[in-house]
Write an enzyme that holds these catalytic residues in place. Sequence first.
Site, short mmCIF file in Angstrom:
data_model
loop_
_atom_site.label_atom_id
_atom_site.label_comp_id
_atom_site.label_asym_id
_atom_site.label_seq_id
_atom_site.Cartn_x
_atom_site.Cartn_y
_atom_site.Cartn_z
N ILE A 454 0.83 -1.21 0.00
CA ILE A 454 0.00 0.00 0.00
C ILE A 454 0.86 1.26 0.00
CG2 ILE A 454 -1.94 1.14 1.19
CD1 ILE A 454 -2.56 -1.59 -0.14
N CYS A 666 -9.44 2.52 3.45
CA CYS A 666 -9.11 1.82 4.69
C CYS A 666 -10.31 1.37 5.51
CB CYS A 666 -8.37 2.74 5.63
SG CYS A 666 -6.66 2.86 5.40
N HIS A 717 -2.79 -3.90 11.17
CA HIS A 717 -3.03 -3.23 12.46
C HIS A 717 -2.71 -4.15 13.63
CE1 HIS A 717 -5.54 -0.66 9.80
NE2 HIS A 717 -4.96 0.26 10.53
#
Length: 779
Positions: A454, A666, A717
């Site tokens: 990304i 996102c 994450h």
Amino acid sequence: MTTSSQTPFPHATVTGLPRIGPRRELKRALEALWAGTIDESEYAEAAHSLRLSSYDRQRDLGLVADYAIPGDFSAYDQVLDAALAAGLVGEDTTGTDLGEYFALARGTVDRAPLEMTKWFDTNYHYLVPEVVDDRPFTARPQRILELVDEARQAGHTIRPVLLGPVTLLALSKPAEGAGRQPLDRLDELVDTYAELLTALHAAGVEWVQLDEPTLVTDLDAVSDEELAQRAGQAHARLLATADRPQVLITAPYGSLRAGLDALLGAGPEALGVDLSAATRTIDPEWLGRLKAADFGGTRLVAGVIDGRNIWAADLEAELAVLTSLQSGGREVSVSTSTSLLHVPYTVSAEKRLPVDVAGWLSFAEEKVTEVEALAAALDAHGEGAADPVSVREAAFSRSARAVRTRAESDRVVDEQVRARVAAIGERRTRVGSVEERREAQESLGLPLLPTTTIGSFPQTPEVRQARAALRGGRISEDEYTETMRAEIAQVVKLQEELGFDVIVHGEPERNDMVQYFAENLAGFAVTDHGWVQSYGSRCTRPPILFGDVHRPEPITVPWSTYAASLTDKPVKGMLTGPVTILSWSFVRDDVPLSTVAEQIGLALSDEVAELESAGVRIIQIDEPALRELLPLRADNRADYIAWAVDAFRLSSISVDPGTQIHTHLCYSEFGQVIAAIDALDADVTSIEAARSRMELLASLDPEEFDRSVGPGVYDIHSPRVPTVEELTGLLEAAITHVPRESLWVNPDCGLKTRKYEEVRPALANLVEARNEVRAKLTV
Ligand code: GLN
Ligand code: ZN
């Protein structure tokens, strides 16, 4: 039941405070705990002193009345806290076990964390509780009681803050395999909340705050009327609890519609409403409806001070609003529109802002002073602040000066920018149909299942140190460039070794994807300490967009072309899109957001054109915030989508059909904005998906969405390294929904916040999974 001898509601308050610490003390303590360099008791000590110094500070700023200071501390997230307090999640019986808490928030080697998603239309992220069908809810008031007790021992009477039952369920999702919708269990949850209230009452707590922001939104599943009715009934039942504290219900982030009468009908002792229009879309009749509403015995807690933006309030104007609300004998307290969680601590910590700009700003502490000054002006008796008159006068004169100097400043308007924008015309379509572009882009020579990242790679200590050294004047611009180039070379090499198809330069030169562009565009100011919590220990430092925007010189071109010189594979240029830049900045409130977006789109189009002429033929324009700014009310959405899409398209309008435009988003609730994403007209869209078990795939109907798409398969994450089997499974799931020639392989998001120890094996597994799936497809 409550009696009149109880403490009245304070005349001045705020509905929430920043909690990360003025110097990000909470962040440090959390990260040290997770890294194992401090233990739980050292962490607890750090959190304890942070809370107490925050309470002391609020008292010094004037929140002296009992229950004026909100008790809203959270070690990670307030939604997780409420889910634990009501027993929706978590295995330990008290809901206070830190190991369990952080396992839910961050995952462990063998346990996936809760999904994380954006909180209303903000850049804060909350954890999504998963509700299991047969599991009964249970009241676990221990954590709140400990906070109350800790404050009390230090001489503070705080007002516990808890997410309300309607919002808690509306934000939850059914656990895998569960058949019931969480909201269908509202009655049951109300009983649990009643137990929580009883426990607080028994501990002598006289005021509690329940936040119900869901009531200012339009949900897909339930109409506003139905939601309001259910909320009204739920709260009426909760408020019928025999022994309970007095209750303030708040409805931040927008205006109540049917919810206003429904909540008033339930009869809480106080109702907090969001009265800050600022640049957000609060509907104009809101104030009128509020004036007309029958408050009965309910005190109106008027959120006139903007909890989300940083402009100094026009106190005279706010005072007029407050006075008009007070007419008819209605009892009014002054407060913030939302928690101050969304703004930094204090302007006084900033030493490098232009002085005029600094004078236009109010962060959390200045906002507390504004609330105090308004309450003192509204109520001649004040709240017993040390010297209300002079405090009030100083605040009012600062406000008047801010309003006047900002309106007169020549820093704000740039006639050249205005003229260029006026000359753009209506066209917002790229040259070439989708088909023609596909064909033209075949010359890029991409294989089946093209694999990329990304954009950002881990920010190593060397990169951070070099940036700090440049800022501190300890190294030269050339030395800095050398360090960044060395980093880029390593990142390019790593991607080639691993087998990536489209190479990125890794974004080492960017402290933050928005801040970096703000530093390089005219019209922005940046802060030194203006940190705002994004999720858990993570913070961002939103720039301040105060004036007309343009691009004085190339920003990313030298970095991208350097990367391209090191490899034969295509290099992807990386830009942050107009909506995201706007959304993650504190934006001026003197022109419409659509105007600001258009100016940024135009500035970015200059950069895109220059990348293209330097030979960069894949350009990604990230719009992770596109969904976040989507108005919470359905009738405001079409207008937003129109200008947001226009601004994005403006940024890539001039490119050749053979240049491939990517975007990255996102969030996983693809459905609501699928038409908007389609309208962006990007050739390839990568989107977060791993944490929500690729739920978005269901909305990827090729009839509606025929672009190429890269559903993120590696959840960046979490520190967890996904296995090859896991990744293969996700890719195979994707291939059943997306035509094989349209599927890209990529992580969920940028790798910036991760460590190389995690990223290297995770990316290696990603490529291996890609190889397995590719092999099966090509036999
Ligand atoms: N290109 C950015 C990065 O990789 C995108 C980050 C984001 O979507 N938040 O860091
Ligand atoms: Zn992302």
